[in-house]
Design an enzyme around this catalytic site. Structure first.
Site, PDB file in Angstrom:
ATOM      1  N   ASN A 132       0.865  -1.177   0.000  1.00 12.49           N
ATOM      2  CA  ASN A 132       0.000   0.000   0.000  1.00 12.49           C
ATOM      3  C   ASN A 132       0.904   1.229   0.000  1.00 12.49           C
ATOM      4  O   ASN A 132       1.523   1.548   1.012  1.00 12.49           O
ATOM      5  CB  ASN A 132      -0.884  -0.021   1.259  1.00 12.49           C
ATOM      6  CG  ASN A 132      -1.687   1.259   1.429  1.00 12.49           C
ATOM      7  OD1 ASN A 132      -1.789   2.067   0.506  1.00 12.49           O
ATOM      8  ND2 ASN A 132      -2.250   1.462   2.607  1.00 12.49           N
ATOM      9  N   TRP A 133       0.969   1.881  -1.149  1.00 14.67           N
ATOM     10  CA  TRP A 133       1.890   3.022  -1.271  1.00 14.67           C
ATOM     11  C   TRP A 133       1.329   4.305  -0.658  1.00 14.67           C
ATOM     12  O   TRP A 133       2.019   5.300  -0.580  1.00 14.67           O
ATOM     13  CB  TRP A 133       2.217   3.278  -2.750  1.00 14.67           C
ATOM     14  CG  TRP A 133       3.195   2.295  -3.321  1.00 14.67           C
ATOM     15  CD1 TRP A 133       3.608   1.114  -2.759  1.00 14.67           C
ATOM     16  CD2 TRP A 133       3.891   2.421  -4.556  1.00 14.67           C
ATOM     17  NE1 TRP A 133       4.511   0.504  -3.567  1.00 14.67           N
ATOM     18  CE2 TRP A 133       4.707   1.268  -4.686  1.00 14.67           C
ATOM     19  CE3 TRP A 133       3.896   3.368  -5.571  1.00 14.67           C
ATOM     20  CZ2 TRP A 133       5.530   1.066  -5.794  1.00 14.67           C
ATOM     21  CZ3 TRP A 133       4.709   3.157  -6.685  1.00 14.67           C
ATOM     22  CH2 TRP A 133       5.517   2.024  -6.788  1.00 14.67           C
ATOM     23  N   LYS A 134       0.075   4.284  -0.285  1.00 16.91           N
ATOM     24  CA  LYS A 134      -0.575   5.488   0.261  1.00 16.91           C
ATOM     25  C   LYS A 134      -0.334   6.677  -0.700  1.00 16.91           C
ATOM     26  O   LYS A 134      -0.299   6.476  -1.900  1.00 16.91           O
ATOM     27  CB  LYS A 134      -0.061   5.768   1.669  1.00 16.91           C
ATOM     28  CG  LYS A 134      -0.103   4.507   2.552  1.00 16.91           C
ATOM     29  CD  LYS A 134       0.147   4.769   3.982  1.00 16.91           C
ATOM     30  CE  LYS A 134       0.173   3.455   4.733  1.00 16.91           C
ATOM     31  NZ  LYS A 134       0.191   3.589   6.156  1.00 16.91           N
ATOM     32  N   HIS A 156      -9.367   1.168   5.279  1.00 19.11           N
ATOM     33  CA  HIS A 156      -8.054   1.341   5.911  1.00 19.11           C
ATOM     34  C   HIS A 156      -8.211   2.278   7.116  1.00 19.11           C
ATOM     35  O   HIS A 156      -9.014   3.212   7.076  1.00 19.11           O
ATOM     36  CB  HIS A 156      -7.067   1.919   4.895  1.00 19.11           C
ATOM     37  CG  HIS A 156      -5.664   1.911   5.409  1.00 19.11           C
ATOM     38  ND1 HIS A 156      -5.190   2.861   6.277  1.00 19.11           N
ATOM     39  CD2 HIS A 156      -4.638   1.033   5.220  1.00 19.11           C
ATOM     40  CE1 HIS A 156      -3.929   2.581   6.580  1.00 19.11           C
ATOM     41  NE2 HIS A 156      -3.574   1.476   5.953  1.00 19.11           N
ATOM     42  N   GLU A 193      -6.575   4.667   8.134  1.00 20.64           N
ATOM     43  CA  GLU A 193      -6.378   6.092   7.838  1.00 20.64           C
ATOM     44  C   GLU A 193      -7.651   6.693   7.250  1.00 20.64           C
ATOM     45  O   GLU A 193      -7.981   7.848   7.501  1.00 20.64           O
ATOM     46  CB  GLU A 193      -5.166   6.267   6.902  1.00 20.64           C
ATOM     47  CG  GLU A 193      -3.864   6.076   7.669  1.00 20.64           C
ATOM     48  CD  GLU A 193      -2.698   5.569   6.844  1.00 20.64           C
ATOM     49  OE1 GLU A 193      -2.746   5.640   5.611  1.00 20.64           O
ATOM     50  OE2 GLU A 193      -1.730   5.085   7.467  1.00 20.64           O
ATOM     51  N   GLU A 248      -5.275  -5.229  10.760  1.00 18.69           N
ATOM     52  CA  GLU A 248      -4.264  -4.193  10.928  1.00 18.69           C
ATOM     53  C   GLU A 248      -4.491  -3.445  12.236  1.00 18.69           C
ATOM     54  O   GLU A 248      -5.289  -2.492  12.282  1.00 18.69           O
ATOM     55  CB  GLU A 248      -4.337  -3.183   9.780  1.00 18.69           C
ATOM     56  CG  GLU A 248      -4.076  -3.754   8.408  1.00 18.69           C
ATOM     57  CD  GLU A 248      -3.489  -2.697   7.490  1.00 18.69           C
ATOM     58  OE1 GLU A 248      -2.378  -2.893   7.036  1.00 18.69           O
ATOM     59  OE2 GLU A 248      -4.140  -1.666   7.262  1.00 18.69           O
ATOM     60  N   GLY A 262       2.722   1.914  10.781  1.00 15.18           N
ATOM     61  CA  GLY A 262       3.719   2.979  10.642  1.00 15.18           C
ATOM     62  C   GLY A 262       4.494   3.292  11.904  1.00 15.18           C
ATOM     63  O   GLY A 262       5.168   4.315  11.989  1.00 15.18           O
ATOM     64  N   SER A 279       3.479  -2.480  10.262  1.00 13.86           N
ATOM     65  CA  SER A 279       4.933  -2.538  10.446  1.00 13.86           C
ATOM     66  C   SER A 279       5.568  -3.867  10.023  1.00 13.86           C
ATOM     67  O   SER A 279       6.522  -4.328  10.646  1.00 13.86           O
ATOM     68  CB  SER A 279       5.306  -2.194  11.892  1.00 13.86           C
ATOM     69  OG  SER A 279       4.952  -0.859  12.169  1.00 13.86           O
ATOM     70  N   GLY A 305       2.869  -1.255   4.244  1.00 15.33           N
ATOM     71  CA  GLY A 305       2.878   0.168   3.907  1.00 15.33           C
ATOM     72  C   GLY A 305       4.300   0.632   3.625  1.00 15.33           C
ATOM     73  O   GLY A 305       4.832   0.441   2.535  1.00 15.33           O
ATOM     74  N   GLY A 306       4.933   1.217   4.626  1.00 13.99           N
ATOM     75  CA  GLY A 306       6.263   1.821   4.477  1.00 13.99           C
ATOM     76  C   GLY A 306       7.275   0.934   3.763  1.00 13.99           C
ATOM     77  O   GLY A 306       8.005   1.404   2.878  1.00 13.99           O
TER      78      GLY A 306
HETATM   79  C1  PEP Z   1      -0.719   0.102   6.154  1.00 10.17           C
HETATM   80  O1  PEP Z   1      -0.812   1.304   6.083  1.00 10.17           O
HETATM   81  O2  PEP Z   1      -1.596  -0.650   5.684  1.00 10.17           O
HETATM   82  C2  PEP Z   1       0.457  -0.444   6.816  1.00 10.17           C
HETATM   83  C3  PEP Z   1       0.428  -1.676   7.202  1.00 10.17           C
HETATM   84  O3  PEP Z   1       1.513   0.419   6.998  1.00 10.17           O
HETATM   85  P1  PEP Z   1       2.943   0.049   7.594  1.00 10.17           P
HETATM   86  O4  PEP Z   1       3.389  -1.238   6.970  1.00 10.17           O
HETATM   87  O5  PEP Z   1       3.820   1.198   7.228  1.00 10.17           O
HETATM   88  O6  PEP Z   1       2.773  -0.113   9.071  1.00 10.17           O
END
Ligand code: PEP
Length: 248
Positions: free
Chosen positions: A10-12, A93, A95, A163, A169, A209, A230-231
């Protein structure tokens, strides 16, 4: 029952055309049995679908509207994502839930529209840190699951992403036991709601994470069918290592 592992990035709100091309060139070279999905910003979907054509990479959207079309300035519909070649859409999500006040009812409406037009909905759910500290993790998971799941959900058109909000993050992850407990709970709920056969096939992926160091341990947990990343999905080297961690 063997479920294929899915590693989804997920590149956001990150990524420009040049990033997409370089990334895809590196990822396309990986040979792995894992299903790979990248959800770039909507602006890159068309381009990324074209450059991944013929490879085993799928491209998805990060969100969509619950209506097919209409007067919703700035929004994007599931049909538009499909039109570009997307195969999956992330909905609910944390966010979106937090920043745009998307409640379960809205998440369900979005997932339903994604299913109606023939794409796979990745429905995100998970508790906040306060909910976890108050011992409400399983109750929150149950409510979000039951209220966000479309009536037409099947193991083919739906993937659940567990999640925990506090893990997104932050570099923090739940223990193996906690992840196992959450995923087992989701599979039990799926069995009650969708029946044993569908529940056995339903993919439940973990997000929060995930990185090159913890992916193997997380993916080895029973009832964990891959990860939403994500990251660590933004750099091809990191994302490749996570994909490789899913090859047992
Ligand atoms: C996400 O935003 O779905 C996510 C899992 O982010 P991260 O891996 O950066 O925690």
């Amino acid at each position: 029952m063997t479920r294929r592992l899915l590693v989804a990035g997920n590149w956001k709100m990150n990524g420009l055309m040049s990033d997409g091309r370089e990334f895809i060139d590196k990822i396309k070279k990986i040979s792995s049995d894992v299903d790979i999905l990248i959800c770039p910003p909507a602006t890159l979907i068309d381009f990324m679908v074209k450059v991944t054509k013929g490879s085993k990479l799928s491209i998805g959207g990060q969100d969509c509207h619950f209506e097919k079309s209409g007067a919703y300035t700035g929004d994007i519909s599931a049909s538009m994502l499909k039109d570009l070649g997307a195969s999956h859409v992330i909905v609910g999500h944390s966010e979106r839930r937090a920043n745009y006040k998307e409640i379960n009812k809205v998440v369900r409406a979005k997932a339903t529209m994604v299913n109606i037009i023939g794409l796979v909905a990745i429905i995100c759910l998970g508790e906040t840190e306060a909910e976890r500290d108050n011992g409400k993790m399983l109750t929150v998971i149950e409510t979000q699951f039951l209220e966000s799941l479309p009536e037409i959900a099947t193991s083919d058109n739906t993937i659940i992403a567990y999640e925990p909000v506090w893990a997104i993050g932050t570099g923090r992850t739940p223990s193996v036991t906690e992840v196992a407990e959450a995923h087992r709970k989701i599979r039990e709920l799926a069995e009650k709601k969708l029946g044993l056969n569908v529940a056995k096939r339903l993919r439940i992926i973990y997000g929060g994470s995930v990185n090159q160091s913890n992916a193997r341990e997380l993916f080895a947990i029973e009832d964990v069918d891959g990860g939403l990343v994500g990251g660590a999905s933004l750099k091809a080297e990191n994302f490749s290592s996570i994909i490789e961690a899913g090859t047992f």
